[in-house]
Design an enzyme around this catalytic site. Sequence first.
Site, mmCIF file in Angstrom:
data_model
loop_
_atom_site.group_PDB
_atom_site.id
_atom_site.type_symbol
_atom_site.label_atom_id
_atom_site.label_comp_id
_atom_site.label_asym_id
_atom_site.label_seq_id
_atom_site.Cartn_x
_atom_site.Cartn_y
_atom_site.Cartn_z
ATOM 1 N N ASP A 131 0.860 -1.189 0.000
ATOM 2 C CA ASP A 131 0.000 0.000 0.000
ATOM 3 C C ASP A 131 0.893 1.235 0.000
ATOM 4 O O ASP A 131 1.397 1.638 1.050
ATOM 5 C CB ASP A 131 -0.892 0.048 1.246
ATOM 6 C CG ASP A 131 -2.009 -0.958 1.226
ATOM 7 O OD1 ASP A 131 -3.024 -0.701 0.579
ATOM 8 O OD2 ASP A 131 -1.865 -2.015 1.877
ATOM 9 N N ARG A 154 -7.507 10.212 1.780
ATOM 10 C CA ARG A 154 -7.020 9.236 0.800
ATOM 11 C C ARG A 154 -7.784 9.358 -0.519
ATOM 12 O O ARG A 154 -7.368 8.770 -1.522
ATOM 13 C CB ARG A 154 -7.171 7.829 1.372
ATOM 14 C CG ARG A 154 -6.409 7.618 2.671
ATOM 15 C CD ARG A 154 -6.864 6.342 3.363
ATOM 16 N NE ARG A 154 -6.537 5.169 2.570
ATOM 17 C CZ ARG A 154 -7.138 3.985 2.733
ATOM 18 N NH1 ARG A 154 -8.112 3.842 3.620
ATOM 19 N NH2 ARG A 154 -6.767 2.966 1.990
ATOM 20 N N LYS A 188 -8.939 1.128 -5.813
ATOM 21 C CA LYS A 188 -9.764 0.663 -4.697
ATOM 22 C C LYS A 188 -10.699 1.773 -4.198
ATOM 23 O O LYS A 188 -10.463 2.945 -4.472
ATOM 24 C CB LYS A 188 -8.874 0.168 -3.565
ATOM 25 C CG LYS A 188 -7.855 1.198 -3.031
ATOM 26 C CD LYS A 188 -6.856 0.533 -2.109
ATOM 27 C CE LYS A 188 -5.905 1.564 -1.503
ATOM 28 N NZ LYS A 188 -4.852 0.949 -0.686
ATOM 29 N N HIS A 189 -11.813 1.436 -3.534
ATOM 30 C CA HIS A 189 -12.328 0.147 -3.044
ATOM 31 C C HIS A 189 -13.705 -0.063 -3.662
ATOM 32 O O HIS A 189 -14.671 0.558 -3.218
ATOM 33 C CB HIS A 189 -12.453 0.142 -1.535
ATOM 34 C CG HIS A 189 -11.213 0.558 -0.790
ATOM 35 N ND1 HIS A 189 -10.844 1.880 -0.620
ATOM 36 C CD2 HIS A 189 -10.242 -0.180 -0.191
ATOM 37 C CE1 HIS A 189 -9.724 1.952 0.084
ATOM 38 N NE2 HIS A 189 -9.324 0.712 0.359
ATOM 39 N N HIS A 203 -12.424 -1.999 8.488
ATOM 40 C CA HIS A 203 -11.464 -2.783 9.259
ATOM 41 C C HIS A 203 -12.101 -3.315 10.537
ATOM 42 O O HIS A 203 -11.729 -4.388 11.019
ATOM 43 C CB HIS A 203 -10.250 -1.927 9.648
ATOM 44 C CG HIS A 203 -9.357 -1.581 8.511
ATOM 45 N ND1 HIS A 203 -9.553 -0.471 7.726
ATOM 46 C CD2 HIS A 203 -8.243 -2.199 8.025
ATOM 47 C CE1 HIS A 203 -8.599 -0.407 6.813
ATOM 48 N NE2 HIS A 203 -7.799 -1.445 6.960
ATOM 49 N N ASP A 224 -9.980 -6.850 -0.738
ATOM 50 C CA ASP A 224 -9.365 -6.152 0.381
ATOM 51 C C ASP A 224 -9.021 -7.216 1.429
ATOM 52 O O ASP A 224 -9.477 -8.364 1.350
ATOM 53 C CB ASP A 224 -10.318 -5.095 0.937
ATOM 54 C CG ASP A 224 -9.585 -3.973 1.659
ATOM 55 O OD1 ASP A 224 -8.385 -4.118 1.938
ATOM 56 O OD2 ASP A 224 -10.225 -2.937 1.959
#
Length: 480
Positions: free
Chosen positions: A70, A140, A170-171, A183, A253
């Site tokens: 990443d 991000r 992504k995502h 997460h 992911d």
Amino acid sequence: METLALRVQVPAFAGATLPDDYAELLGAGLGGICLFGTNTAAGEESVRSLAAEIRAASATGGWDPVITIDEEGGDVTRLEALTGSSVLGAAALGAADDLSLTEETGRAIGTRLARAGVNLNLAPVADVNSNPDNPVIATRSFSRDAGVAAKHVAAWVRGMESTGVAACVKHFPGHGDTGQDSHVALPVLDVDLATLRDRELVPFLAAAEAGAASVMTSHIVVPALDPELPGTLSAPVLGMLRDLDFEGPIVSDALDMAGASATRGIPAAAVLSLRAGADLLLLGPEKPVSLVRETADAIVAAVESGELPLDRLQDAVARIDRLLADLADSAESSSDRLGDPDPDPGFAKRSVEGARRALAAVSDLTGIPDLTGARVVTVDTAANIAVGDVPWGISPDLVLRPGDPLPDLPDVPLVVQVRDAHRRPEVARIVADLPGVAVLVEWGWPGAYDPGVPRLCPQGYSLPGVAAVTEVLRRSGWTR
């Protein structure tokens, strides 16, 4: 089937050297390795040596490995986790709105990764950060506007892939309009199909048109497509990506994230993800070899029982092989690039100029008082898991954490640094209670929040962002 079940897996281990049991797995066909902070902390030369070990181990079985990382730039960096990223992150690039700088940034990251031996970068982020309270995407993302995000995603992909390193956008189908972190939870993207097409999918379409080699899934539920399963495990969600004429590998992911495996475990999530249409399975950081073997056993058992069609598993491996063949075609030029110099000094200057434009786009640059003798106070809060424990902000004179008693401070102006104060009431309370706050520096997403003093918003942390903020403070008398 056992070999195929290994070929689709990309786990990670701790440390800067290849463990013997992982070397054995690579020789048996393991798909590759994902690098995290513990693998890269010793520096780029160490990463290059580790990548060579991984390749040598795979070669004993006649395989080419995926070596992935990443490296988004800005807040999310693995190669520069100890110092902070030397390039602008997505939000700052989107705000600067200089497509040539965005493409150049992708190229600079790709050149460095190629030199380190990495062949697949899990970037860029194509999510449209339409929810300002998003706890995991935020800076991000290139923008809250789909059109702006799309053109910068495409430019970044072009720059990255010009170096021979594959991008992984992504995502999918878009994590931007969510208020939870996948997460640790299972977010829901509760929008209709029209919104999905007109907003979330726009940057992914642009990435595909720019030649993006792969796309990463998201562990979010999209009720308009599938009211039960998260995208990583959902055939309707991943089928939509194939309907966009994207033929490259679909990368899951990390399956250790709560959104994918909290209720079912990683091996079961791996089977569901393959059945739904994913091709390359990321398992997450620091996984024992026993988990990889357990996951392979679950995949084989699913094929034998008919739960997972054998041709689906074979198709997944074929897509991975095509990606690796494309990368091998550019291996010679990538090897040549190991001797390339770092980006020219002009790129560093252009990055700082981009940081100035990003800062000016959303900051209050008027009314900053005299900062002679000012102290810098950081209100420290934990970053999300994607960002990790990395440095941020200007070097502080004092660090406070929510819950700490306020110290006695000298009667001088304070420059207070925060992250995402608009969604962290505990941080806003500290700012309100501190005497003498002269300027607030918001290193997170520039959400709606009025601290009552001028606010500087560099739109994510990076070293060029530090330079731009420092310039503004020094113009007002700060001299440290």
